[in-house]
Design a protein around this motif. Structure first.
Motif, PDB file in Angstrom:
ATOM      1  N   PHE A  78       0.840  -1.194   0.000  1.00  9.18           N
ATOM      2  CA  PHE A  78       0.000   0.000   0.000  1.00  9.18           C
ATOM      3  C   PHE A  78       0.879   1.249   0.000  1.00  9.18           C
ATOM      4  CE2 PHE A  78      -2.586   3.384   1.677  1.00  9.18           C
ATOM      5  CZ  PHE A  78      -3.831   3.146   1.138  1.00  9.18           C
ATOM      6  N   THR A  79       1.848   1.279   0.899  1.00  4.79           N
ATOM      7  CA  THR A  79       2.737   2.435   1.012  1.00  4.79           C
ATOM      8  C   THR A  79       3.532   2.657  -0.270  1.00  4.79           C
ATOM      9  OG1 THR A  79       2.929   2.063   3.391  1.00  4.79           O
ATOM     10  CG2 THR A  79       4.619   3.439   2.367  1.00  4.79           C
ATOM     11  N   LEU A  80       4.107   1.599  -0.808  1.00  7.42           N
ATOM     12  CA  LEU A  80       4.908   1.724  -2.032  1.00  7.42           C
ATOM     13  C   LEU A  80       4.066   2.163  -3.227  1.00  7.42           C
ATOM     14  CD1 LEU A  80       7.203  -1.421  -1.651  1.00  7.42           C
ATOM     15  CD2 LEU A  80       7.863   0.988  -1.380  1.00  7.42           C
ATOM     16  N   THR A  81       2.880   1.592  -3.351  1.00  7.88           N
ATOM     17  CA  THR A  81       2.000   1.937  -4.471  1.00  7.88           C
ATOM     18  C   THR A  81       1.542   3.386  -4.360  1.00  7.88           C
ATOM     19  OG1 THR A  81       1.240  -0.356  -4.546  1.00  7.88           O
ATOM     20  CG2 THR A  81      -0.085   1.253  -5.726  1.00  7.88           C
ATOM     21  N   LYS A  82       1.202   3.804  -3.153  1.00 13.53           N
ATOM     22  CA  LYS A  82       0.769   5.184  -2.935  1.00 13.53           C
ATOM     23  C   LYS A  82       1.905   6.150  -3.266  1.00 13.53           C
ATOM     24  CE  LYS A  82      -1.316   8.162   0.550  1.00 13.53           C
ATOM     25  NZ  LYS A  82      -1.941   8.202   1.883  1.00 13.53           N
ATOM     26  N   GLN A  83       3.121   5.844  -2.813  1.00 16.09           N
ATOM     27  CA  GLN A  83       4.267   6.700  -3.110  1.00 16.09           C
ATOM     28  C   GLN A  83       4.491   6.819  -4.610  1.00 16.09           C
ATOM     29  OE1 GLN A  83       7.432   4.853  -0.897  1.00 16.09           O
ATOM     30  NE2 GLN A  83       6.911   5.896   1.007  1.00 16.09           N
ATOM     31  N   LYS A  84       4.316   5.709  -5.312  1.00 10.02           N
ATOM     32  CA  LYS A  84       4.504   5.720  -6.765  1.00 10.02           C
ATOM     33  C   LYS A  84       3.472   6.625  -7.437  1.00 10.02           C
ATOM     34  CE  LYS A  84       4.633   2.838 -10.830  1.00 10.02           C
ATOM     35  NZ  LYS A  84       4.146   1.642 -11.465  1.00 10.02           N
TER      36      LYS A  84
END
Length: 93
Positions: A78-84
């Motif tokens: 979730f965190t990585l996808t949101k950052q992307k």
């Protein structure tokens, strides 16, 4: 939205009062009108993050099986996808 809606009005009022008292802002409309405008801007800004979060949830639904089996960490994804998404759209959250 991470802030309760009731708080947004108080925050907006405090910002307008503080900036006008310090002479950093000159009102061209009424104080109440300025507070309402700022409330709307704050709300819209907070809703951008809510929309991004919902989009991330939709993307991660594709990997639901792997997440449930423990092969993937939902929180990390979730965190990585949101950052992307934030980077791709040049957003500031």
């Amino acid at each position: 939205m991470r802030l309760p809606k009731e708080w947004i009005g108080h925050i907006a009022k405090g910002i307008v009062e503080n900036l006008t008292q310090k002479g950093l802002m000159e009102l061209k409309i009424s104080k109440d009108g300025s507070v309402r405008e700022l409330e709307q801007m704050i709300t819209e800004d907070l809703l951008v993050e809510d929309k991004i979060d919902e989009e991330v949830r939709q993307i991660l639904r594709q990997y639901e099986t792997d997440i449930e089996k423990g092969r993937l960490d939902y929180k990390k994804l979730f965190t990585l996808t949101k950052q992307k998404l934030v980077r791709e759209r040049n957003l500031i959250l």
